[in-house]
Design a protein around this motif. Structure first.
Motif, PDB file in Angstrom:
ATOM      1  N   ALA B 217       0.355  -1.153  -0.272  1.00 56.13           N
ATOM      2  CA  ALA B 217       0.182  -0.044  -0.097  1.00 56.13           C
ATOM      3  C   ALA B 217       0.807   1.592  -0.197  1.00 56.13           C
ATOM      4  O   ALA B 217       0.508   2.398  -0.772  1.00 56.13           O
ATOM      5  CB  ALA B 217      -0.905   0.321   1.344  1.00 56.13           C
ATOM      6  N   VAL B 218       2.025   1.576   0.931  1.00 59.54           N
ATOM      7  CA  VAL B 218       2.613   2.333   0.924  1.00 59.54           C
ATOM      8  C   VAL B 218       3.818   2.588  -0.876  1.00 59.54           C
ATOM      9  O   VAL B 218       3.222   4.183  -0.565  1.00 59.54           O
ATOM     10  CB  VAL B 218       3.825   2.193   1.929  1.00 59.54           C
ATOM     11  N   VAL B 219       4.227   1.479  -1.867  1.00 54.15           N
ATOM     12  CA  VAL B 219       4.800   1.951  -2.512  1.00 54.15           C
ATOM     13  C   VAL B 219       3.816   1.954  -3.465  1.00 54.15           C
ATOM     14  O   VAL B 219       3.857   2.484  -3.884  1.00 54.15           O
ATOM     15  CB  VAL B 219       4.997   0.346  -2.820  1.00 54.15           C
ATOM     16  N   LEU B 220       2.108   1.632  -3.683  1.00 55.11           N
ATOM     17  CA  LEU B 220       1.012   2.425  -4.308  1.00 55.11           C
ATOM     18  C   LEU B 220       1.199   3.671  -4.045  1.00 55.11           C
ATOM     19  O   LEU B 220       0.392   4.514  -4.930  1.00 55.11           O
ATOM     20  CB  LEU B 220      -0.343   1.758  -4.215  1.00 55.11           C
ATOM     21  N   CYS B 221       0.585   4.396  -2.899  1.00 61.68           N
ATOM     22  CA  CYS B 221       0.674   5.347  -2.436  1.00 61.68           C
ATOM     23  C   CYS B 221       1.429   6.595  -2.792  1.00 61.68           C
ATOM     24  O   CYS B 221       1.206   7.792  -3.466  1.00 61.68           O
ATOM     25  CB  CYS B 221       0.545   5.749  -0.614  1.00 61.68           C
ATOM     26  N   ILE B 222       2.962   6.041  -2.628  1.00 60.38           N
ATOM     27  CA  ILE B 222       3.743   7.059  -2.635  1.00 60.38           C
ATOM     28  C   ILE B 222       3.579   7.517  -4.429  1.00 60.38           C
ATOM     29  O   ILE B 222       4.167   8.063  -4.999  1.00 60.38           O
ATOM     30  CB  ILE B 222       5.474   6.417  -2.870  1.00 60.38           C
ATOM     31  N   SER B 223       3.578   5.730  -5.701  1.00 63.44           N
ATOM     32  CA  SER B 223       3.920   6.346  -7.072  1.00 63.44           C
ATOM     33  C   SER B 223       2.457   7.019  -7.438  1.00 63.44           C
ATOM     34  O   SER B 223       2.651   7.852  -8.078  1.00 63.44           O
ATOM     35  CB  SER B 223       4.138   5.027  -7.465  1.00 63.44           C
ATOM     36  N   GLY B 224       1.757   6.935  -6.162  1.00 61.28           N
ATOM     37  CA  GLY B 224      -0.033   7.322  -7.037  1.00 61.28           C
ATOM     38  C   GLY B 224       0.583   9.312  -6.756  1.00 61.28           C
ATOM     39  O   GLY B 224      -0.163   9.374  -7.118  1.00 61.28           O
ATOM     40  N   SER B 225       0.856   9.229  -5.396  1.00 61.86           N
ATOM     41  CA  SER B 225       1.039  10.203  -4.625  1.00 61.86           C
ATOM     42  C   SER B 225       2.285  11.692  -5.645  1.00 61.86           C
ATOM     43  O   SER B 225       1.859  12.886  -6.194  1.00 61.86           O
ATOM     44  CB  SER B 225       1.145  10.549  -3.540  1.00 61.86           C
TER      45      SER B 225
END
Lengths: 438, 292
Positions: B217-225
């Motif tokens: 989730a954190v990785v998705l969150c960083i790349s999404g942001s």
């Protein structure tokens, strides 16, 4: 590896290659033959008349009429929303895949397309219809002309800096419509004290302050010649005191609280509605406001509206009896159009920019750069007033019609910064360096 | 041929079409874009090779650093906003009762809406003249707190964080609920036998078991942001005067508003490098967390 996997592998590989090949195949079958054997011509046409305003509706009905009258010409029409239109067009231009006919802006865009060999001149069409060509107002073709070649015929005229005012609000407060800058500042002060927004502005998109306010205001202070010299860096600079003074005037307006709160996050249409609802005493906006007002404002509201030019500035070098404005868009033709397609394209152009079309466009509350007598019963009273105004004052250039995209962008953002408290000197410096970089 | 290598061959064949498409539509464009970054190109006409000039200009442009700073704020707000809120909600809403399902759908709802719609809704909430937020503040006697939420550069970035967090909690919530449901019931029983309950059970049993999902989730969150663009584009367009510019909107404006395709390509390459560094950095940090 055994035989079976090798077979599967090669099949998959071949399939994926075939798939990718499909994507890049260039299918350009422009001409289809009808049953009668007569050649049917197919043209692609891109326009931005996709809105709900009267002008857009008129243009769409002209296109439909053309299709009905010319069964041998098939138009593949794409109506693209105005906000995204320029970007779409520039993107296909980058890929050299222009539509056959498209709505195109005079000035910078025409120059760029011509330099990229993307468009072709329409002198042939104009010369074959002399009467039509002579019907255009003086200077109509300037922005579309390179050397002796003319690339389009305009279907619109856009004054960008009309000062709209609300007659009853001025009367109620015993104020005259401002003629000088001091009048203006006084009016702002009075309205402000009565809790009425003095000037409605929606500057979220950043161009309205530049196109509508600064283009005319700066012209009052510096004169037109200075601006044209500064834009080409011929002996004038944007760091000259006169230009800094015009930025200062705009900043004074902002500091005096002339605009409604949050104007940098409102869009142009919202500001127009705000004015039309009688919440603001003035609005500095372009001719495009008229067609929006005509389709949204009530009759009583429209009866209250007046239009004039921006006030003069003390000691200004420019003629105060002028409006900043540009000749509007026209149809451009792709350089790839030849033969029968070219003849058909000429017919489309004439149908959409010819005398009849110009008249119908004018009657839909859109100013045109063509001599037409206005039947005042067919348009709104405020449109008739602006029509009179435009015919009686001279036209001066608009900043983003002359400057390169990058320099205009710098002016736009600079004005937002200025109205948030930035310093005129540092903003003038940024604009100057953006113009130099070109 | 052994059966192990046969399986491997089969996996390779199965992956091939996806891999080809990925290379064609993701890897190649990245390489092309990095290559275009070496050119001065307006989009129309000839491109001139100018070496690293675009890349040095990116690094020297103060607006690039503003957008990087703003984007880091969004990354921080998302990682420390979206993920924890989603996790807490998941822990509270894991049961399949009617109320829980309803709240879960309500939280997921914004994901179904187009981001343009979300942007317009929040634009109206923050509207300086007719906005609900200022109206509410007036109503409860806090009129002095009223702000120009989207055009005052002191608050606009924070105003934008709220819809961004609100909009993207949904998918993480679903991920966490799935992860929680995947915890074998034996674990629960074992925890019960050992007397672990409440917060003890949460920190010693539940969280370690969903830790891998949190990492994803954190990785998705960083790349999404780092790709955040649509909401900002609709609500402020990066303005006023670049004060809410993000990396993606900075790239977009340079490429499609002022038509510097070469420079825009250089900016996108820099964005990719920054994303990779951030994702790798976060992975490294969380791996260390594992060993502790």
């Amino acid at each position: 590896m055994n035989k079976k996997t090798t077979v599967i592998l090669s099949v998959v590989l071949a399939a994926s290659l075939a798939l990718t090949a499909c994507g890049s195949s260039d299918d350009k079958s422009d001409k289809t033959t009808t049953e009668g054997g007569k050649e049917k011509v197919k043209l692609t046409l891109w326009h931005n008349y996709s809105g709900d305003d009267q002008r857009a509706k008129t243009m769409r009905s002209l296109i439909e009429q053309f299709e009905k009258d010319h069964p041998d010409i098939t138009l593949d029409v794409q109506a693209i929303p105005p906000d995204g239109y320029r970007t779409r067009l520039k993107t296909v231009a980058a890929a050299n895949e222009m539509p056959d006919l498209f709505v195109m802006w005079p000035g910078v865009m025409t120059k760029e397309f011509q330099a990229g060999n993307l468009i072709q001149p329409i002198n042939g069409l104009l010369d074959s219809k002399k009467e039509w060509k002579d019907g255009f107002l003086p200077g109509s073709f300037d922005g579309f002309t390179i050397g002796t070649d003319i690339y389009s015929a305009p279907i619109a005229l856009s004054p960008t800096s009309i000062l709209f005012y609300n007659k009853s609000l001025f009367e109620q407060n015993n104020l005259e419509v401002p003629k000088t800058w001091d009048d203006m500042m006084h009016a702002v002060e009075v309205f402000k004290s009565k809790k009425i927004t003095p000037i409605s502005l929606g500057n979220k998109a950043a161009w309205p302050a530049q196109s509508s306010i600064l283009s005319s205001l700066a012209d009052r202070v510096t004169g037109t010649e200075w601006f044209l010299n500064a834009a080409t860096q011929g002996g004038a600079k944007f760091t000259d005191p006169a230009f800094i003074q015009s930025l200062q005037y705009l900043k004074d307006l902002g500091d005096a609280g002339a605009f409604q709160s949050g104007f940098n996050s409102l869009d142009n249409t919202q500001a127009e509605q705000y004015f039309a609802q009688g919440k603001a005493a003035m609005m500095i906006d372009g001719g495009w406001a008229l067609t929006n007002i005509a389709s949204t404002a009530s009759t009583e509201a429209m009866a209250q509206m007046g239009a004039t030019v921006l006030p003069s500035t003390p000691g200004g070098k420019g003629d105060p009896n002028t409006l900043a404005g540009v000749v509007g868009t026209g149809l451009g033709m792709s350089a790839k159009v030849t033969g029968a397609k070219k003849d058909a394209a000429y017919e489309v152009m004439y149908a959409l920019a010819g005398p009849d079309a110009q008249k119908r466009v004018l009657e839909s509350n859109q100013l045109v750069s063509y001599k037409v007598d206005l039947d005042k019963s067919k348009v709104t009273p405020i449109f008739a007033e602006v029509y009179e105004l435009v015919n009686n004052v001279k036209r001066t250039p608009v900043y983003d019609g002359v400057l390169s995209s990058a320099a205009a962008d710098e002016v736009n953002n600079g004005l937002q910064e200025l109205l948030m408290g930035g310093s005129p000197e540092s903003i003038a410096k940024k604009i100057q360096s953006a113009v130099e970089k070109k | 041929m052994t059966s192990a290598s046969r399986t491997k061959a089969f996996i390779a064949v199965g992956l091939l079409p996806a891999l080809l498409l990925f290379v064609l539509f993701v890897i190649l464009p990245i390489i092309w874009s990095a290559y275009y970054g070496f050119f001065d190109w307006k989009g129309i006409g000839a491109a001139t090779f100018i070496g690293f000039d675009n890349y040095t200009e990116v690094v020297k442009d103060p607006i690039f650093w503003t957008s990087l700073k703003n984007n880091m704020l969004i990354v921080i707000a998302s990682v420390f906003g979206q993920v924890p809120i989603a996790l807490v909600l998941a822990l509270l809403l894991v049961k399949n009762s009617r109320l829980h399902t309803f709240i879960r759908s309500a939280v997921f709802m914004p994901m179904v809406l187009s981001s343009v719609v979300v942007g317009i809704i929040w634009g109206y909430i923050y509207h300086p003249e007719i906005g609900i937020l200022n109206f509410l503040l007036d109503g409860i006697g806090l009129g002095s707190w009223k702000k120009e939420w989207l055009s005052d550069p002191d608050v606009s970035m924070y105003s934008l964080m709220v819809p961004i967090i609100w909009n993207y909690i949904g998918p993480y919530l679903i991920m966490f609920i799935a992860a929680l449901n995947n915890i074998p019931s034996e674990m629960d029983d074992a925890a019960k036998i050992d007397g672990a309950e409440g917060s003890r059970k949460l920190f010693s049993v539940t969280l370690p078991l969903v830790w891998d999902t949190i990492k994803v989730a954190v990785v998705l969150c960083i790349s999404g942001s780092l790709k955040a663009f649509d909401l900002i584009y609709v609500m402020t367009g990066g303005g006023p005067a670049h004060s809410t510019e993000l990396l993606a909107s900075y790239m977009y404006n340079n490429t499609f508003s002022i038509y510097r395709y070469g420079y825009g390509s250089a900016v996108s390459t820099v964005i990719i490098i920054i994303s990779l560094l951030l994702v790798a950095g976060s992975q490294y940090l969380m791996k260390r967390g594992d060993r502790l």
